[in-house]
Design a protein around this motif. Sequence first.
Motif, PDB file in Angstrom:
ATOM      1  N   VAL A 150       0.880  -1.172   0.000  1.00 14.04           N
ATOM      2  CA  VAL A 150       0.000   0.000   0.000  1.00 14.04           C
ATOM      3  C   VAL A 150       0.913   1.217   0.000  1.00 14.04           C
ATOM      4  O   VAL A 150       1.836   1.292   0.810  1.00 14.04           O
ATOM      5  N   SER A 151       0.669   2.148  -0.905  1.00  9.66           N
ATOM      6  CA  SER A 151       1.512   3.342  -0.954  1.00  9.66           C
ATOM      7  C   SER A 151       0.655   4.595  -1.082  1.00  9.66           C
ATOM      8  O   SER A 151      -0.331   4.612  -1.817  1.00  9.66           O
ATOM      9  N   PHE A 152       1.048   5.615  -0.355  1.00  5.50           N
ATOM     10  CA  PHE A 152       0.370   6.907  -0.377  1.00  5.50           C
ATOM     11  C   PHE A 152       1.305   7.938  -1.010  1.00  5.50           C
ATOM     12  O   PHE A 152       2.390   8.204  -0.496  1.00  5.50           O
ATOM     13  N   HIS A 153       0.864   8.521  -2.102  1.00  6.73           N
ATOM     14  CA  HIS A 153       1.648   9.505  -2.828  1.00  6.73           C
ATOM     15  C   HIS A 153       1.209  10.909  -2.414  1.00  6.73           C
ATOM     16  O   HIS A 153       0.030  11.255  -2.538  1.00  6.73           O
ATOM     17  N   ASN A 154       2.158  11.694  -1.913  1.00  3.93           N
ATOM     18  CA  ASN A 154       1.863  13.061  -1.473  1.00  3.93           C
ATOM     19  C   ASN A 154       0.600  13.130  -0.605  1.00  3.93           C
ATOM     20  O   ASN A 154      -0.350  13.853  -0.920  1.00  3.93           O
ATOM     21  N   PRO A 155       0.584  12.396   0.495  1.00  2.00           N
ATOM     22  CA  PRO A 155      -0.661  12.317   1.283  1.00  2.00           C
ATOM     23  C   PRO A 155      -0.894  13.492   2.217  1.00  2.00           C
ATOM     24  O   PRO A 155      -1.975  13.614   2.783  1.00  2.00           O
ATOM     25  N   TRP A 156       0.093  14.349   2.396  1.00  2.00           N
ATOM     26  CA  TRP A 156      -0.043  15.441   3.342  1.00  2.00           C
ATOM     27  C   TRP A 156      -1.180  16.364   2.896  1.00  2.00           C
ATOM     28  O   TRP A 156      -1.278  16.749   1.731  1.00  2.00           O
ATOM     29  N   GLY A 157      -2.036  16.675   3.809  1.00  2.00           N
ATOM     30  CA  GLY A 157      -3.197  17.487   3.483  1.00  2.00           C
ATOM     31  C   GLY A 157      -4.410  16.675   3.092  1.00  2.00           C
ATOM     32  O   GLY A 157      -5.501  17.231   2.903  1.00  2.00           O
ATOM     33  N   SER A 158      -4.235  15.345   2.974  1.00  2.00           N
ATOM     34  CA  SER A 158      -5.357  14.477   2.595  1.00  2.00           C
ATOM     35  C   SER A 158      -5.992  13.855   3.830  1.00  2.00           C
ATOM     36  O   SER A 158      -6.106  12.644   3.944  1.00  2.00           O
ATOM     37  N   SER A 159      -6.385  14.698   4.758  1.00  2.00           N
ATOM     38  CA  SER A 159      -7.004  14.191   5.988  1.00  2.00           C
ATOM     39  C   SER A 159      -8.119  15.134   6.405  1.00  2.00           C
ATOM     40  O   SER A 159      -8.152  16.304   6.007  1.00  2.00           O
ATOM     41  N   ASP A 160      -9.036  14.616   7.222  1.00  4.57           N
ATOM     42  CA  ASP A 160     -10.154  15.431   7.683  1.00  4.57           C
ATOM     43  C   ASP A 160      -9.783  16.175   8.960  1.00  4.57           C
ATOM     44  O   ASP A 160      -8.629  16.157   9.396  1.00  4.57           O
ATOM     45  N   ASP A 161     -10.770  16.831   9.565  1.00  5.18           N
ATOM     46  CA  ASP A 161     -10.491  17.644  10.752  1.00  5.18           C
ATOM     47  C   ASP A 161      -9.984  16.818  11.927  1.00  5.18           C
ATOM     48  O   ASP A 161      -9.301  17.340  12.813  1.00  5.18           O
ATOM     49  N   SER A 162     -10.322  15.518  11.945  1.00  2.00           N
ATOM     50  CA  SER A 162      -9.865  14.647  13.030  1.00  2.00           C
ATOM     51  C   SER A 162      -8.461  14.092  12.773  1.00  2.00           C
ATOM     52  O   SER A 162      -7.890  13.420  13.629  1.00  2.00           O
ATOM     53  N   GLY A 163      -7.924  14.355  11.568  1.00  7.33           N
ATOM     54  CA  GLY A 163      -6.607  13.838  11.217  1.00  7.33           C
ATOM     55  C   GLY A 163      -6.639  12.519  10.486  1.00  7.33           C
ATOM     56  O   GLY A 163      -5.597  11.986  10.121  1.00  7.33           O
ATOM     57  N   ALA A 164      -7.830  11.967  10.235  1.00  3.40           N
ATOM     58  CA  ALA A 164      -7.952  10.686   9.539  1.00  3.40           C
ATOM     59  C   ALA A 164      -7.800  10.886   8.036  1.00  3.40           C
ATOM     60  O   ALA A 164      -8.226  11.903   7.485  1.00  3.40           O
ATOM     61  N   LEU A 165      -7.178   9.922   7.374  1.00  6.66           N
ATOM     62  CA  LEU A 165      -7.000   9.991   5.930  1.00  6.66           C
ATOM     63  C   LEU A 165      -8.348   9.943   5.217  1.00  6.66           C
ATOM     64  O   LEU A 165      -9.284   9.265   5.660  1.00  6.66           O
ATOM     65  N   ILE A 166      -8.438  10.657   4.094  1.00 14.57           N
ATOM     66  CA  ILE A 166      -9.652  10.655   3.291  1.00 14.57           C
ATOM     67  C   ILE A 166      -9.323  10.213   1.869  1.00 14.57           C
ATOM     68  O   ILE A 166      -8.151  10.128   1.496  1.00 14.57           O
ATOM     69  N   ASP A 167     -10.349   9.910   1.095  1.00 14.69           N
ATOM     70  CA  ASP A 167     -10.179   9.483  -0.303  1.00 14.69           C
ATOM     71  C   ASP A 167      -9.226   8.297  -0.409  1.00 14.69           C
ATOM     72  O   ASP A 167      -8.248   8.318  -1.157  1.00 14.69           O
ATOM     73  N   THR A 168      -9.529   7.247   0.339  1.00 17.89           N
ATOM     74  CA  THR A 168      -8.613   6.099   0.423  1.00 17.89           C
ATOM     75  C   THR A 168      -9.169   4.834  -0.231  1.00 17.89           C
ATOM     76  O   THR A 168      -8.726   3.733   0.080  1.00 17.89           O
ATOM     77  N   GLU A 169     -10.109   4.990  -1.153  1.00 18.96           N
ATOM     78  CA  GLU A 169     -10.744   3.804  -1.731  1.00 18.96           C
ATOM     79  C   GLU A 169      -9.723   2.876  -2.384  1.00 18.96           C
ATOM     80  O   GLU A 169      -9.740   1.662  -2.181  1.00 18.96           O
ATOM     81  N   GLY A 170      -8.821   3.438  -3.193  1.00 17.41           N
ATOM     82  CA  GLY A 170      -7.796   2.612  -3.833  1.00 17.41           C
ATOM     83  C   GLY A 170      -6.857   1.976  -2.826  1.00 17.41           C
ATOM     84  O   GLY A 170      -6.471   0.814  -2.964  1.00 17.41           O
ATOM     85  N   ALA A 171      -6.499   2.741  -1.799  1.00 16.50           N
ATOM     86  CA  ALA A 171      -5.622   2.204  -0.765  1.00 16.50           C
ATOM     87  C   ALA A 171      -6.306   1.089   0.023  1.00 16.50           C
ATOM     88  O   ALA A 171      -5.656   0.118   0.428  1.00 16.50           O
ATOM     89  N   GLU A 172      -7.607   1.196   0.236  1.00 18.73           N
ATOM     90  CA  GLU A 172      -8.330   0.149   0.952  1.00 18.73           C
ATOM     91  C   GLU A 172      -8.329  -1.160   0.165  1.00 18.73           C
ATOM     92  O   GLU A 172      -8.171  -2.244   0.738  1.00 18.73           O
ATOM     93  N   ALA A 173      -8.475  -1.059  -1.160  1.00 17.83           N
ATOM     94  CA  ALA A 173      -8.418  -2.261  -1.996  1.00 17.83           C
ATOM     95  C   ALA A 173      -7.025  -2.889  -1.933  1.00 17.83           C
ATOM     96  O   ALA A 173      -6.879  -4.119  -1.855  1.00 17.83           O
ATOM     97  N   ALA A 174      -5.995  -2.051  -1.944  1.00 17.44           N
ATOM     98  CA  ALA A 174      -4.622  -2.563  -1.853  1.00 17.44           C
ATOM     99  C   ALA A 174      -4.368  -3.197  -0.494  1.00 17.44           C
ATOM    100  O   ALA A 174      -3.696  -4.237  -0.384  1.00 17.44           O
ATOM    101  N   ALA A 175      -4.914  -2.602   0.567  1.00 18.16           N
ATOM    102  CA  ALA A 175      -4.744  -3.158   1.909  1.00 18.16           C
ATOM    103  C   ALA A 175      -5.413  -4.517   2.026  1.00 18.16           C
ATOM    104  O   ALA A 175      -4.895  -5.425   2.697  1.00 18.16           O
ATOM    105  N   ALA A 176      -6.557  -4.678   1.376  1.00 16.88           N
ATOM    106  CA  ALA A 176      -7.249  -5.970   1.410  1.00 16.88           C
ATOM    107  C   ALA A 176      -6.393  -7.059   0.772  1.00 16.88           C
ATOM    108  O   ALA A 176      -6.289  -8.177   1.301  1.00 16.88           O
ATOM    109  N   LYS A 177      -5.757  -6.746  -0.348  1.00 20.07           N
ATOM    110  CA  LYS A 177      -4.882  -7.720  -1.003  1.00 20.07           C
ATOM    111  C   LYS A 177      -3.668  -8.028  -0.134  1.00 20.07           C
ATOM    112  O   LYS A 177      -3.244  -9.186  -0.019  1.00 20.07           O
TER     113      LYS A 177
END
Length: 200
Positions: A150-177
């Motif tokens: 699983v790899s995150f490209h330039n993920p800084w700023g890709s989080s919500d107000d709580s600090g959780a990552l957002i827009d991770t659909e592709g990463a979730e599929a990779a994590a499942a594999k």
Amino acid sequence: MSVTVENVRTTADPLRIAVVIGSTREGRFGPTVADWFVRQATRRAAVRVDVVDTRQVELPHAFGASTDHPSLPNAAETLSRADAFVVVTPEYNHSYPGGLKNLIDAHHTEWQAKPVGFVSYGGVSGGLRAVEHLRPVFAEVHSVTVRETVSFHNPWGSSDDSGALIDTEGAEAAAAKLLDQLAWWGEALRAARAACPYGK
């Protein structure tokens, strides 16, 4: 049928995954990525997750130095009981952090005959150069690295107000594999170690 954690484990005999946070820098993004992966893993009923934060493990500063530190035995115990590992690593200067290498070098049998997966983050490469440098390191300590990452490209700023990552659909599929492969190798190598202790 794909092999998943649920196929090979029961909730009474869970796959224990040690998630290793590799970065120790101030302001690091590693805990955000690690928290996201832990949530993916613990959605599976037959998984138990422990977190080893390199920043919180007091390690010797040189290979061969004394390992008589108060927090090192706790890390060793967590790594020893794990069936599999997931290393969360950034990419520093086209490679992985020195503190992570120190953690790997400070242990030996804890890594042996167990699978290792990688979750990386970084700039344009998403930390994948760090992952490729880590593969031969883990081969040397007798671990098996799985192909899926699983790899995150330039993920800084890709989080919500709580600090959780957002827009991770592709990463979730990779994590499942990744989790599916860890399940297969984790079960196969656990059975092999039980039948014949590694190195004996």
